[in-house]
Design an enzyme around this catalytic site. Structure first.
Site, PDB file in Angstrom:
ATOM      1  N   GLN A  50       3.879   2.461 -11.416  1.00  0.00           N
ATOM      2  CA  GLN A  50       4.066   3.915 -11.449  1.00  0.00           C
ATOM      3  C   GLN A  50       5.334   4.266 -12.206  1.00  0.00           C
ATOM      4  OE1 GLN A  50       4.131   5.624  -7.548  1.00  0.00           O
ATOM      5  NE2 GLN A  50       4.686   7.670  -8.232  1.00  0.00           N
TER       6      GLN A  50
ATOM      7  N   GLU B  14      -0.039   9.261  -1.403  1.00  0.00           N
ATOM      8  CA  GLU B  14       0.855   8.210  -0.918  1.00  0.00           C
ATOM      9  C   GLU B  14       0.885   8.150   0.611  1.00  0.00           C
ATOM     10  OE1 GLU B  14       4.321   7.070  -3.948  1.00  0.00           O
ATOM     11  OE2 GLU B  14       4.617   9.010  -2.988  1.00  0.00           O
TER      12      GLU B  14
ATOM     13  N   SER C  13      13.794  10.955  -1.400  1.00  0.00           N
ATOM     14  CA  SER C  13      14.880  10.829  -0.431  1.00  0.00           C
ATOM     15  C   SER C  13      14.699  11.801   0.734  1.00  0.00           C
ATOM     16  CB  SER C  13      16.230  11.091  -1.110  1.00  0.00           C
ATOM     17  OG  SER C  13      16.337  12.457  -1.464  1.00  0.00           O
TER      18      SER C  13
END
Length: 382
Positions: A115, A234, A359
């Site tokens: 990716q 994901e 994050s």
């Protein structure tokens, strides 16, 4: 932690368990293992609508397979990026030509993917990517750098988010390109050595790398829409399988605490109970949101939950070991790589959990803006 399987689903689970028991021993390399999975029809079991998968499986059965895979201690997957990220993205946004070209090799375990999203200075802020793709004849020439690219050193292809409109800013003017990695002199992969001593991530440098025009997914300039769609894939079935691994790691920490007497410390005992309760909460959240797309904050909540939990587990693994946690399993030598035991690897690797994959700060911003409706965070111009 039981999902509540039907009789048909239990039969599927038994078949998966039996196959893994007879095949999931040591393998020569991870690519061989991917081909073994593909030949048996265990890759792409959730692609029924595409016509290019292997076995047809319900969402519940996909969970059964993922959980049995995690419980069996089967080899780590090299093909999960192609199977779980690229494939559903092509099913949603790709042309029939793209599906017929790329899905069968992924289902067979023949082509591995990486990716190409994060860049230096544009990691969590994905809209700030500066890699450019210039139209040239029947394709594009790509120049720029990607970083933290998992499995790039093994991959045959990379899906790359690049700027195809040089005058664009932020999320405008981006395209999602499928790029072959075998381009000597045009693509350079440099492994990044981590605290654990391993190199799971890489820097990837593109110096005029070529991508064919028909390998732009969703159309030129539509990369942001496609990229955001991919990020939604994901989280899902893989999260439940991940939690099986978490439960096994927690069980090992508990066993250590019982064996060395650390469990008699009320602080340690309280932390162990809290880890168990939070893991149960994560599973219930994953089951509640499985297969749904109406909650824009669910993926971010899931990432915040598991990243912080896993990092705290690494810290707890060190706490229950006490001073012994500072001693490696083998004598140190300046001429050889240092070795880590499982607890030490867990502690060091989990330091990155709250950073990679978006994050904690970015996840909280997404929840604030998309769920709570707070004012958008100011972004500087690129």
């Amino acid at each position: 932690m039981d999902f509540g399987f039907s009789e048909e689903d239990e039969d599927f689970r038994a078949e998966a368990r039996a196959w893994l028991a007879s095949h999931a021993g040591p393998v020569a390399d991870r690519r061989t293992w991917e081909r073994t999975l593909g030949a048996a029809g265990w890759i792409g079991i959730g692609w029924a609508e595409s016509g290019y998968g292997n076995r047809t499986a319900t969402l519940t059965q996909q969970v059964a397979w993922a959980e049995e895979y995690a419980r069996s201690s089967a080899p780590p997957r090299s093909g999960h990026i192609g199977e779980n990220l690229l494939a559903p993205t092509l099913v949603a946004h790709g042309t029939e030509e793209q599906k017929s070209r790329f899905l069968p090799p992924v289902a067979a375990g023949e082509e591995l993917w990486c990716q190409g999203y994060s860049e230096p200075g544009a990691g969590s802020d994905l809209a700030g990517v500066r890699t450019v793709a210039v139209r040239e004849g029947e394709g594009y020439r790509i120049s720029g750098q990607k970083i933290w690219t998992s499995l790039a050193h093994e991959a045959d292809w990379c899906f790359v988010l690049a700027r195809t409109d040089p005058d664009s800013r932020r999320h405008h003017g981006l395209s999602f390109l499928l790029v072959p990695m075998d381009q000597p002199g045009r693509i350079e992969v440099c492994p990044i050595r981590q605290m654990t001593g391993t190199s799971d991530f890489n820097e990837v440098f593109f110096d005029g790398a070529h991508a064919r025009a028909e390998h732009v997914v969703g159309g030129e300039g539509q990369g942001w829409r496609v990229a955001m769609s991919l990020l939604g894939f994901e989280r899902g079935v893989s999260t439940l399988a991940q939690q099986i691994g978490f439960a096994e790691e927690l069980a090992a920490v508990v066993q250590t605490a019982v064996r060395n007497g650390a469990v008699r410390d009320p602080v340690v005992r309280s932390r162990l109970v809290r880890q168990w309760a939070e893991l149960w909460t994560m599973r219930r959240h994953a089951l509640r949101t499985l297969g749904g797309s109406a909650d824009p904050g669910a993926p971010s909540v899931a990432k915040l939950l598991w990243a912080g939990w896993h990092q705290r587990l690494g810290e707890l693994a060190m706490q229950v070991r006490g001073a012994a946690a500072t001693v490696g399993p083998a004598d140190w030598s300046p001429s050889a790589p240092y070795e880590l035991d499982a607890d030490q690897h867990l502690f060091l690797f989990s330091r990155a959990d709250t950073i990679y994959g978006g994050s904690d700060q970015v996840q909280r911003t997404i929840i604030a803006e998309r769920v709570l409706g707070l004012p958008r965070e100011p972004k500087g111009a690129v």
